[in-house]
Design an enzyme around this catalytic site. Structure first.
Site, PDB file in Angstrom:
ATOM      1  N   HIS A 100       4.638  -2.060  -5.171  1.00  0.00           N
ATOM      2  CA  HIS A 100       4.448  -3.440  -6.095  1.00  0.00           C
ATOM      3  C   HIS A 100       4.459  -3.313  -7.554  1.00  0.00           C
ATOM      4  O   HIS A 100       5.170  -2.185  -8.046  1.00  0.00           O
ATOM      5  CB  HIS A 100       3.200  -3.913  -5.115  1.00  0.00           C
ATOM      6  N   GLU A 137      -3.629  -3.031  -5.762  1.00  0.00           N
ATOM      7  CA  GLU A 137      -2.731  -2.066  -5.397  1.00  0.00           C
ATOM      8  C   GLU A 137      -1.913  -1.440  -6.584  1.00  0.00           C
ATOM      9  O   GLU A 137      -1.414  -0.335  -7.225  1.00  0.00           O
ATOM     10  CB  GLU A 137      -2.276  -2.600  -4.425  1.00  0.00           C
ATOM     11  N   HIS A 192       1.079   4.212  -2.543  1.00  0.00           N
ATOM     12  CA  HIS A 192       0.346   3.261  -2.585  1.00  0.00           C
ATOM     13  C   HIS A 192      -0.912   2.985  -1.842  1.00  0.00           C
ATOM     14  O   HIS A 192      -1.588   4.621  -1.825  1.00  0.00           O
ATOM     15  CB  HIS A 192       1.962   3.003  -0.870  1.00  0.00           C
ATOM     16  N   GLU A 274       0.262   6.771   1.897  1.00  0.00           N
ATOM     17  CA  GLU A 274      -1.197   6.102   1.224  1.00  0.00           C
ATOM     18  C   GLU A 274      -2.338   6.779   0.968  1.00  0.00           C
ATOM     19  O   GLU A 274      -2.715   7.067   1.501  1.00  0.00           O
ATOM     20  CB  GLU A 274      -1.539   4.983   2.822  1.00  0.00           C
TER      21      GLU A 274
END
Length: 310
Positions: A100, A137, A192, A274
């Site tokens: 992101h 995040e 992430h 993650e």
């Protein structure tokens, strides 16, 4: 949280305590591959204590290599301009993909545009998730990625970030893949944090599935990406003490996906990690700790280094 797929339905029911979690904390590797070249007590992967899942209290223990510091400061550009030291990773190129972008929230039209992911079309990107207290995040991934860059550059690697807070938004998922391909990277890691339900805890590493359709063909990267992912998972446990996810991957810490453009379009070994679940209070306490983020970066760095020195 990944930016180009619909999360799987979490497994229901109480968490099963895998033999792996206890074994990893006793110094046993996640896989045989994860043991090679780690240069320390047996690997493991993730933030976990010997008594069970990771503590909800953020760790302030300094990293074995670098003391924890506040959010890492940005640098100009996506690759460091400073001369690199000679080291065990000299001549190697690693692309780090901070998931992101903090600016995505201000560019919803652009990130909602559809891009080709080889097997279909999906959104360019998303805003990502956040903790209940508002820690985004996108801030987490950029901070961990900068720490990771420093650790790898100390070993002589050329490190390229797909974005370093130097873009208004994005890049889109297809461009993220192209950056790794263009650099002919020896390894690519997309960083992430998840946004699942409270009670879902732990990390997982996402591996590319065999995909051949449209502009996607992962045949050449499936095996090396799995080895990269296994080594990262093993070292993540060892350094952070975190357990593998209790809701994705069947307690292995590994999950194979065929619907991610960032993996489908890659022609070089690539995985996603993650690092934890931002919506679980215990995991969020870790993710918001600068000391724990340094450990997360070190665990990922040791996994990459182990893979490249094999």
């Amino acid at each position: 949280m990944l930016h180009d797929f619909v999360p799987p339905t979490p497994r229901q029911g109480p968490r099963r305590r895998p033999v792996f979690a206890a074994a990893a904390l006793a110094g046993v590797c996640l896989t045989a591959a994860g043991c090679a070249g780690d240069g320390g007590p047996g690997p493991g992967a993730g933030p976990e204590s010997a008594s069970g899942p990771a503590s909800s209290t953020p760790s302030s223990t300094p990293s074995p290599r670098r003391s924890p510091v506040p959010d890492a400061s940005p640098s100009s550009g996506t690759a460091s301009a400073k001369p690199l030291p000679r080291g065990p990773l000299s001549g190697r190129t690693v692309v780090i993909d901070p998931g992101h972008n903090p600016g995505n929230r201000d560019h919803t039209r652009e990130i909602n545009s559809q891009v080709d992911i080889g097997t279909g079309r999906k959104e360019c990107d998303t805003t990502g998730t956040a903790t209940d207290s508002g820690y985004a995040e996108a801030r987490f991934t950029l901070d961990v990625s900068r720490r990771l860059r420093t650790l790898l550059e100390e070993q002589g690697a050329k490190v390229v970030l797909t974005q370093d807070g130097d873009r208004a938004f994005g890049p889109c998922v297809d461009e993220r893949a192209r950056i790794g391909n263009r650099e002919r990277a020896d390894a690519v890691v997309s960083v992430h944090a998840d946004g699942s339900a409270t009670g879902n805890r732990g990390f997982h590493v996402i591996l590319p599935a065999a995909v051949n359709g449209g502009g996607a063909d992962t045949a050449g990267i499936v095996a090396p990406s799995r080895e990269l992912g296994e080594r990262i998972a093993g070292n993540f446990v060892r350094v952070t003490g975190s357990a593998p996810s209790n809701y994705v991957g069947g307690d292995t810490g590994l999950d194979t996906r065929d619907d991610l453009g960032g993996l489908n379009l890659s022609t070089v070994p690539k995985v996603f990690i993650e690092c934890g679940n931002m919506r679980d209070p215990a995991d969020a306490a870790l993710l918001t700790s600068a000391g724990w983020r340094q450990k997360a970066a070190l665990g990922i760095a040791d996994g990459i280094s182990s893979y490249l020195k094999r």
